[in-house]
Design a protein around this motif. Sequence first.
Motif, PDB file in Angstrom:
ATOM      1  N   ALA A 169       0.822  -1.210   0.000  1.00 21.08           N
ATOM      2  CA  ALA A 169       0.000   0.000   0.000  1.00 21.08           C
ATOM      3  C   ALA A 169       0.854   1.257   0.000  1.00 21.08           C
ATOM      4  N   GLU A 170       2.007   1.213   0.637  1.00 23.17           N
ATOM      5  CA  GLU A 170       2.890   2.385   0.681  1.00 23.17           C
ATOM      6  C   GLU A 170       3.306   2.808  -0.723  1.00 23.17           C
ATOM      7  N   ASN A 171       3.518   1.846  -1.584  1.00 24.22           N
ATOM      8  CA  ASN A 171       4.025   2.132  -2.922  1.00 24.22           C
ATOM      9  C   ASN A 171       2.922   2.238  -3.970  1.00 24.22           C
ATOM     10  N   LYS A 172       1.693   2.001  -3.591  1.00 22.57           N
ATOM     11  CA  LYS A 172       0.591   2.034  -4.546  1.00 22.57           C
ATOM     12  C   LYS A 172       0.246   3.468  -4.893  1.00 22.57           C
ATOM     13  N   ARG A 173       0.171   3.752  -6.178  1.00 24.44           N
ATOM     14  CA  ARG A 173      -0.164   5.099  -6.636  1.00 24.44           C
ATOM     15  C   ARG A 173      -1.674   5.283  -6.622  1.00 24.44           C
ATOM     16  N   PRO A 174      -2.141   6.514  -6.441  1.00 23.22           N
ATOM     17  CA  PRO A 174      -3.584   6.740  -6.423  1.00 23.22           C
ATOM     18  C   PRO A 174      -4.189   6.579  -7.819  1.00 23.22           C
ATOM     19  N   TYR A 175      -5.432   6.120  -7.847  1.00 19.32           N
ATOM     20  CA  TYR A 175      -6.163   6.029  -9.100  1.00 19.32           C
ATOM     21  C   TYR A 175      -6.531   7.432  -9.572  1.00 19.32           C
ATOM     22  N   LYS A 176      -6.769   7.567 -10.864  1.00 18.57           N
ATOM     23  CA  LYS A 176      -7.157   8.861 -11.427  1.00 18.57           C
ATOM     24  C   LYS A 176      -8.469   9.333 -10.814  1.00 18.57           C
ATOM     25  N   VAL A 177      -9.404   8.426 -10.607  1.00 25.76           N
ATOM     26  CA  VAL A 177     -10.692   8.802 -10.034  1.00 25.76           C
ATOM     27  C   VAL A 177     -10.520   9.302  -8.593  1.00 25.76           C
ATOM     28  N   GLU A 178      -9.564   8.749  -7.881  1.00 22.12           N
ATOM     29  CA  GLU A 178      -9.280   9.216  -6.523  1.00 22.12           C
ATOM     30  C   GLU A 178      -8.761  10.652  -6.546  1.00 22.12           C
ATOM     31  N   LEU A 179      -7.866  10.942  -7.464  1.00 25.91           N
ATOM     32  CA  LEU A 179      -7.351  12.303  -7.598  1.00 25.91           C
ATOM     33  C   LEU A 179      -8.456  13.268  -8.013  1.00 25.91           C
ATOM     34  N   ALA A 180      -9.343  12.817  -8.899  1.00 35.50           N
ATOM     35  CA  ALA A 180     -10.452  13.661  -9.348  1.00 35.50           C
ATOM     36  C   ALA A 180     -11.395  13.972  -8.189  1.00 35.50           C
ATOM     37  N   LEU A 181     -11.778  12.955  -7.427  1.00 41.57           N
ATOM     38  CA  LEU A 181     -12.673  13.163  -6.290  1.00 41.57           C
ATOM     39  C   LEU A 181     -12.059  14.105  -5.268  1.00 41.57           C
ATOM     40  N   ASN A 182     -10.790  13.925  -4.994  1.00 41.48           N
ATOM     41  CA  ASN A 182     -10.106  14.792  -4.029  1.00 41.48           C
ATOM     42  C   ASN A 182     -10.128  16.242  -4.514  1.00 41.48           C
ATOM     43  N   SER A 183      -9.860  16.457  -5.784  1.00 39.20           N
ATOM     44  CA  SER A 183      -9.852  17.808  -6.341  1.00 39.20           C
ATOM     45  C   SER A 183     -11.249  18.423  -6.345  1.00 39.20           C
ATOM     46  N   ILE A 184     -12.251  17.640  -6.711  1.00 40.16           N
ATOM     47  CA  ILE A 184     -13.633  18.132  -6.734  1.00 40.16           C
ATOM     48  C   ILE A 184     -14.079  18.522  -5.329  1.00 40.16           C
ATOM     49  N   LEU A 185     -13.819  17.664  -4.364  1.00 38.77           N
ATOM     50  CA  LEU A 185     -14.219  17.951  -2.986  1.00 38.77           C
ATOM     51  C   LEU A 185     -13.421  19.114  -2.408  1.00 38.77           C
ATOM     52  N   HIS A 186     -12.167  19.209  -2.774  1.00 34.39           N
ATOM     53  CA  HIS A 186     -11.321  20.306  -2.283  1.00 34.39           C
ATOM     54  C   HIS A 186     -11.797  21.653  -2.825  1.00 34.39           C
ATOM     55  N   ASN A 187     -12.193  21.694  -4.097  1.00 32.46           N
ATOM     56  CA  ASN A 187     -12.650  22.950  -4.699  1.00 32.46           C
ATOM     57  C   ASN A 187     -14.011  23.390  -4.192  1.00 32.46           C
ATOM     58  N   GLY A 188     -14.807  22.458  -3.715  1.00 32.20           N
ATOM     59  CA  GLY A 188     -16.083  22.791  -3.111  1.00 32.20           C
ATOM     60  C   GLY A 188     -17.024  23.514  -4.052  1.00 32.20           C
ATOM     61  N   PRO A 189     -17.577  24.661  -3.633  1.00 35.36           N
ATOM     62  CA  PRO A 189     -18.586  25.344  -4.437  1.00 35.36           C
ATOM     63  C   PRO A 189     -18.027  25.981  -5.706  1.00 35.36           C
ATOM     64  N   ARG A 190     -16.717  26.113  -5.795  1.00 35.88           N
ATOM     65  CA  ARG A 190     -16.104  26.694  -6.994  1.00 35.88           C
ATOM     66  C   ARG A 190     -16.192  25.738  -8.169  1.00 35.88           C
ATOM     67  N   GLY A 191     -16.236  24.439  -7.900  1.00 36.60           N
ATOM     68  CA  GLY A 191     -16.282  23.452  -8.973  1.00 36.60           C
ATOM     69  C   GLY A 191     -14.925  23.279  -9.630  1.00 36.60           C
ATOM     70  N   ILE A 192     -14.917  22.561 -10.749  1.00 38.80           N
ATOM     71  CA  ILE A 192     -13.655  22.280 -11.438  1.00 38.80           C
ATOM     72  C   ILE A 192     -13.891  22.262 -12.944  1.00 38.80           C
ATOM     73  N   THR A 193     -12.884  22.722 -13.698  1.00 36.15           N
ATOM     74  CA  THR A 193     -12.907  22.679 -15.160  1.00 36.15           C
ATOM     75  C   THR A 193     -11.744  21.829 -15.645  1.00 36.15           C
ATOM     76  N   GLN A 194     -11.768  21.519 -16.937  1.00 38.58           N
ATOM     77  CA  GLN A 194     -10.691  20.729 -17.535  1.00 38.58           C
ATOM     78  C   GLN A 194      -9.310  21.355 -17.334  1.00 38.58           C
ATOM     79  N   PRO A 195      -9.107  22.654 -17.606  1.00 39.28           N
ATOM     80  CA  PRO A 195      -7.770  23.224 -17.400  1.00 39.28           C
ATOM     81  C   PRO A 195      -7.314  23.154 -15.936  1.00 39.28           C
ATOM     82  N   GLU A 196      -8.241  23.335 -15.004  1.00 40.08           N
ATOM     83  CA  GLU A 196      -7.880  23.240 -13.582  1.00 40.08           C
ATOM     84  C   GLU A 196      -7.500  21.814 -13.208  1.00 40.08           C
ATOM     85  N   ALA A 197      -8.223  20.840 -13.762  1.00 41.93           N
ATOM     86  CA  ALA A 197      -7.908  19.439 -13.503  1.00 41.93           C
ATOM     87  C   ALA A 197      -6.547  19.072 -14.082  1.00 41.93           C
ATOM     88  N   PHE A 198      -6.246  19.594 -15.261  1.00 41.57           N
ATOM     89  CA  PHE A 198      -4.947  19.312 -15.868  1.00 41.57           C
ATOM     90  C   PHE A 198      -3.815  19.910 -15.029  1.00 41.57           C
TER      91      PHE A 198
END
Length: 135
Positions: free
Chosen positions: A23-52
């Motif tokens: 588990a220490e060496n396991k990289r996060p899935y793309k969907v995990e990174l997306a969910l983290n970013s979406i939840l972190h941005n909150g009411p601001r939301g997210i766009t493609q350039p911000e995700a990139f």
Amino acid sequence: MNKQKKAAPTGSEFKPLTKTNIAENKRPYKVELALNSILHNGPRGITQPEAFTSYRESCLHTTISSLKHEKGINFISQPDFNTVVYFNQKPFSRYWLASDKDRVNALKLLNAYRSNRGLTKVSYEAWHKPDYKAA
């Protein structure tokens, strides 16, 4: 010219595979990174350039679609005209979680991915009053 073959690692050279060091060496899935970013941005939301910029996501609309159809997490999307840089360019869509229920489901899914990798749970608070529809 006596060449000896090296034996397989034993004793102190051998580190057995355990759930912890896998588990220490396991990289996060793309969907995990997306969910983290979406939840972190909150009411601001997210766009493609911000995700990139955030986690090198090149197909945010596909990730949002798979979260909607496969995981049952609903989103609101609207064109963000602030993302238009060139003349005649279509604006990127900005995505928000549709309701507080969807925010809770997204947080549960994110924490499930994190626990599979041996990480602690994260918590993102609701960013609206309970009587509002949007998360």
